[in-house]
Design a protein around this motif. Structure first.
Motif, PDB file in Angstrom:
ATOM      1  N   TRP A 250       0.869  -1.168   0.000  1.00 57.17           N
ATOM      2  CA  TRP A 250       0.000   0.000   0.000  1.00 57.17           C
ATOM      3  C   TRP A 250       0.904   1.215   0.000  1.00 57.17           C
ATOM      4  O   TRP A 250       2.110   1.097   0.196  1.00 57.17           O
ATOM      5  CB  TRP A 250      -0.953  -0.001   1.212  1.00 57.17           C
ATOM      6  N   ALA A 251       0.387   2.348  -0.304  1.00 58.34           N
ATOM      7  CA  ALA A 251       1.125   3.624  -0.321  1.00 58.34           C
ATOM      8  C   ALA A 251       2.398   3.505  -1.162  1.00 58.34           C
ATOM      9  O   ALA A 251       2.335   3.127  -2.321  1.00 58.34           O
ATOM     10  CB  ALA A 251       1.406   4.087   1.109  1.00 58.34           C
ATOM     11  N   ASP A 252       3.550   3.811  -0.558  1.00 56.73           N
ATOM     12  CA  ASP A 252       4.817   3.774  -1.300  1.00 56.73           C
ATOM     13  C   ASP A 252       5.197   2.364  -1.753  1.00 56.73           C
ATOM     14  O   ASP A 252       6.005   2.198  -2.664  1.00 56.73           O
ATOM     15  CB  ASP A 252       5.955   4.351  -0.457  1.00 56.73           C
ATOM     16  N   GLY A 253       4.629   1.364  -1.121  1.00 54.90           N
ATOM     17  CA  GLY A 253       4.895  -0.013  -1.522  1.00 54.90           C
ATOM     18  C   GLY A 253       4.436  -0.296  -2.937  1.00 54.90           C
ATOM     19  O   GLY A 253       5.011  -1.125  -3.635  1.00 54.90           O
ATOM     20  N   LEU A 254       3.408   0.417  -3.378  1.00 55.50           N
ATOM     21  CA  LEU A 254       2.938   0.258  -4.760  1.00 55.50           C
ATOM     22  C   LEU A 254       4.004   0.722  -5.742  1.00 55.50           C
ATOM     23  O   LEU A 254       4.197   0.112  -6.800  1.00 55.50           O
ATOM     24  CB  LEU A 254       1.633   1.030  -4.962  1.00 55.50           C
ATOM     25  N   ASP A 255       4.718   1.791  -5.384  1.00 53.87           N
ATOM     26  CA  ASP A 255       5.825   2.258  -6.227  1.00 53.87           C
ATOM     27  C   ASP A 255       6.943   1.216  -6.285  1.00 53.87           C
ATOM     28  O   ASP A 255       7.555   1.001  -7.329  1.00 53.87           O
ATOM     29  CB  ASP A 255       6.394   3.580  -5.704  1.00 53.87           C
ATOM     30  N   ALA A 256       7.203   0.577  -5.157  1.00 60.43           N
ATOM     31  CA  ALA A 256       8.244  -0.445  -5.107  1.00 60.43           C
ATOM     32  C   ALA A 256       7.869  -1.633  -5.993  1.00 60.43           C
ATOM     33  O   ALA A 256       8.710  -2.168  -6.710  1.00 60.43           O
ATOM     34  CB  ALA A 256       8.483  -0.902  -3.671  1.00 60.43           C
TER      35      ALA A 256
END
Length: 97
Positions: A28-34
Motif C-alpha cells: 500500500w502507499a509507497d509499496g505500490l511504487d516499489a
C-alpha cells in the motif's frame, strides 16, 4: 542494483526474490511504487494491494495459509490425459529369446 526511484535496492531485491519464490506480497502507499519499480503487476497472483494496510493484512493473512502463490507459475509438465496409455519403462524394448 542501482537505486531506482529512491527505493533501496535491497528492498527491490527482497521483493523480486519473494515474488520469484511464490511468496505472498502485500503493498500500500509507497509499496505500490516499489512493486512497479520491481516490475511486479499489482494484480499478479499472490499480490495484495489496497489503499489501507488493514485491507492488505486481511488479504495477506488468507494467502499465507497457502504458503505459496502457486497460480503464479506455469506447470513445467502437462498432466497426461486420462485416455492416454501409460508408458511402462522398458516396455518398448524387444525381447529376444
Amino acid at each position: 542494483m542501482a537505486v531506482t526511484a529512491g527505493i533501496d535496492p535491497r528492498v527491490l531485491l527482497l521483493i523480486t526474490e519473494a515474488f520469484r519464490h511464490g511468496k505472498a506480497i502485500g503493498a500500500w502507499a509507497d509499496g505500490l511504487d516499489a512493486l512497479q519499480t520491481a516490475g511486479i503487476a499489482p494484480d499478479a497472483p499472490g499480490v495484495v494491494t489496497a489503499d489501507d494496510p488493514a485491507t492488505v493484512l486481511e488479504g495477506l493473512t488468507e494467502m499465507l495459509a497457502h504458503h505459496r502463490a502457486w497460480d503464479r507459475f506455469t506447470p513445467a509438465v502437462r498432466p497426461r490425459p486420462r485416455s492416454a496409455p501409460r508408458h511402462t519403462p522398458g516396455a518398448d524394448r524387444r525381447r529376444t529369446p
